[in-house]
Design a protein around this motif. Structure first.
Motif, PDB file in Angstrom:
ATOM      1  N   LYS A  84     -23.103 -19.114 -19.567  1.00 17.54           N
ATOM      2  CA  LYS A  84     -24.004 -17.956 -19.702  1.00 17.54           C
ATOM      3  C   LYS A  84     -23.763 -16.954 -18.571  1.00 17.54           C
ATOM      4  O   LYS A  84     -23.729 -15.742 -18.813  1.00 17.54           O
ATOM      5  N   ILE A  85     -23.588 -17.456 -17.353  1.00 12.43           N
ATOM      6  CA  ILE A  85     -23.318 -16.572 -16.223  1.00 12.43           C
ATOM      7  C   ILE A  85     -21.978 -15.864 -16.407  1.00 12.43           C
ATOM      8  O   ILE A  85     -21.852 -14.661 -16.150  1.00 12.43           O
ATOM      9  N   ALA A  86     -20.984 -16.595 -16.884  1.00  8.71           N
ATOM     10  CA  ALA A  86     -19.676 -15.987 -17.135  1.00  8.71           C
ATOM     11  C   ALA A  86     -19.760 -14.947 -18.243  1.00  8.71           C
ATOM     12  O   ALA A  86     -19.126 -13.889 -18.161  1.00  8.71           O
ATOM     13  N   ALA A  87     -20.552 -15.221 -19.275  1.00  9.01           N
ATOM     14  CA  ALA A  87     -20.716 -14.266 -20.372  1.00  9.01           C
ATOM     15  C   ALA A  87     -21.375 -12.982 -19.883  1.00  9.01           C
ATOM     16  O   ALA A  87     -20.964 -11.881 -20.276  1.00  9.01           O
ATOM     17  N   VAL A  88     -22.384 -13.110 -19.035  1.00  8.01           N
ATOM     18  CA  VAL A  88     -23.025 -11.917 -18.476  1.00  8.01           C
ATOM     19  C   VAL A  88     -22.009 -11.117 -17.668  1.00  8.01           C
ATOM     20  O   VAL A  88     -21.951  -9.885 -17.776  1.00  8.01           O
ATOM     21  N   GLY A  89     -21.189 -11.789 -16.892  1.00  9.39           N
ATOM     22  CA  GLY A  89     -20.172 -11.100 -16.107  1.00  9.39           C
ATOM     23  C   GLY A  89     -19.153 -10.377 -16.963  1.00  9.39           C
ATOM     24  O   GLY A  89     -18.777  -9.235 -16.681  1.00  9.39           O
TER      25      GLY A  89
ATOM     26  N   ASP B  74     -22.367   6.673 -12.505  1.00  9.79           N
ATOM     27  CA  ASP B  74     -23.705   6.343 -12.021  1.00  9.79           C
ATOM     28  C   ASP B  74     -24.375   5.298 -12.907  1.00  9.79           C
ATOM     29  O   ASP B  74     -24.995   4.354 -12.408  1.00  9.79           O
ATOM     30  N   ILE B  75     -24.226   5.426 -14.204  1.00 10.38           N
ATOM     31  CA  ILE B  75     -24.815   4.452 -15.126  1.00 10.38           C
ATOM     32  C   ILE B  75     -24.059   3.127 -15.029  1.00 10.38           C
ATOM     33  O   ILE B  75     -24.664   2.055 -15.133  1.00 10.38           O
ATOM     34  N   ALA B  76     -22.754   3.176 -14.805  1.00 16.64           N
ATOM     35  CA  ALA B  76     -21.965   1.953 -14.642  1.00 16.64           C
ATOM     36  C   ALA B  76     -22.426   1.177 -13.411  1.00 16.64           C
ATOM     37  O   ALA B  76     -22.495  -0.063 -13.444  1.00 16.64           O
ATOM     38  N   THR B  77     -22.762   1.882 -12.354  1.00 16.65           N
ATOM     39  CA  THR B  77     -23.278   1.225 -11.158  1.00 16.65           C
ATOM     40  C   THR B  77     -24.612   0.560 -11.433  1.00 16.65           C
ATOM     41  O   THR B  77     -24.854  -0.572 -11.006  1.00 16.65           O
ATOM     42  N   ILE B  78     -25.476   1.240 -12.170  1.00 19.78           N
ATOM     43  CA  ILE B  78     -26.775   0.671 -12.514  1.00 19.78           C
ATOM     44  C   ILE B  78     -26.602  -0.560 -13.393  1.00 19.78           C
ATOM     45  O   ILE B  78     -27.287  -1.576 -13.207  1.00 19.78           O
ATOM     46  N   VAL B  79     -25.675  -0.515 -14.348  1.00 19.90           N
ATOM     47  CA  VAL B  79     -25.431  -1.663 -15.221  1.00 19.90           C
ATOM     48  C   VAL B  79     -24.924  -2.850 -14.408  1.00 19.90           C
ATOM     49  O   VAL B  79     -25.353  -3.989 -14.627  1.00 19.90           O
ATOM     50  N   SER B  80     -24.049  -2.596 -13.454  1.00 23.61           N
ATOM     51  CA  SER B  80     -23.540  -3.705 -12.640  1.00 23.61           C
ATOM     52  C   SER B  80     -24.640  -4.289 -11.761  1.00 23.61           C
ATOM     53  O   SER B  80     -24.697  -5.512 -11.563  1.00 23.61           O
ATOM     54  N   LEU B  81     -25.533  -3.453 -11.251  1.00 16.99           N
ATOM     55  CA  LEU B  81     -26.654  -3.963 -10.465  1.00 16.99           C
ATOM     56  C   LEU B  81     -27.612  -4.788 -11.323  1.00 16.99           C
ATOM     57  O   LEU B  81     -28.116  -5.823 -10.876  1.00 16.99           O
ATOM     58  N   VAL B  82     -27.858  -4.343 -12.550  1.00 15.31           N
ATOM     59  CA  VAL B  82     -28.730  -5.104 -13.454  1.00 15.31           C
ATOM     60  C   VAL B  82     -28.095  -6.459 -13.782  1.00 15.31           C
ATOM     61  O   VAL B  82     -28.787  -7.490 -13.796  1.00 15.31           O
ATOM     62  N   GLY B  83     -26.804  -6.485 -14.009  1.00 18.93           N
ATOM     63  CA  GLY B  83     -26.113  -7.748 -14.250  1.00 18.93           C
ATOM     64  C   GLY B  83     -26.208  -8.681 -13.061  1.00 18.93           C
ATOM     65  O   GLY B  83     -26.417  -9.890 -13.215  1.00 18.93           O
ATOM     66  N   LEU B  84     -26.065  -8.128 -11.863  1.00 22.76           N
ATOM     67  CA  LEU B  84     -26.191  -8.924 -10.650  1.00 22.76           C
ATOM     68  C   LEU B  84     -27.591  -9.497 -10.513  1.00 22.76           C
ATOM     69  O   LEU B  84     -27.767 -10.674 -10.167  1.00 22.76           O
ATOM     70  N   ILE B  85     -28.601  -8.699 -10.806  1.00 19.68           N
ATOM     71  CA  ILE B  85     -29.986  -9.165 -10.716  1.00 19.68           C
ATOM     72  C   ILE B  85     -30.255 -10.277 -11.725  1.00 19.68           C
ATOM     73  O   ILE B  85     -30.921 -11.271 -11.417  1.00 19.68           O
ATOM     74  N   ILE B  86     -29.719 -10.136 -12.933  1.00 21.77           N
ATOM     75  CA  ILE B  86     -29.905 -11.178 -13.953  1.00 21.77           C
ATOM     76  C   ILE B  86     -29.290 -12.492 -13.490  1.00 21.77           C
ATOM     77  O   ILE B  86     -29.915 -13.555 -13.581  1.00 21.77           O
ATOM     78  N   VAL B  87     -28.078 -12.434 -12.976  1.00 21.91           N
ATOM     79  CA  VAL B  87     -27.407 -13.657 -12.520  1.00 21.91           C
ATOM     80  C   VAL B  87     -28.127 -14.244 -11.308  1.00 21.91           C
ATOM     81  O   VAL B  87     -28.297 -15.465 -11.206  1.00 21.91           O
TER      82      VAL B  87
END
Length: 66
Positions: free
Chosen positions: A9-14, A31-44
């Motif tokens: 699941k963690i790999a899939a989110v990544g 800017d949106i790509a940065t926000i998406v990467s931060l949201v992914g980091l928070i989820i993991v």
């Protein structure tokens, strides 16, 4: 006990976050790509923190601490 599915699941989110970020960067939405990467980091991190909390609870019960 840690299940192997959590790692998948963690790999899939990544992988999903990486694909979305690449698409957004190609369309000049850095800017949106940065926000998406931060949201992914928070989820993991929430998944990992909950696993660490479970580990500490198991250690407490094992050694009868507190």
């Amino acid at each position: 006990m840690m299940d192997i599915s959590i790692i998948f699941k963690i790999a899939a989110v990544g992988i999903i976050v990486t694909i979305i970020c690449q698409i957004l960067k190609k369309s000049d939405r850095d800017d949106i790509a940065t926000i998406v990467s931060l949201v992914g980091l928070i989820i993991v991190l929430t998944v990992v923190i909950s696993m660490i909390a479970d580990l500490f609870e198991q250690i407490q019960t094992l050694f009868d601490i507190f």
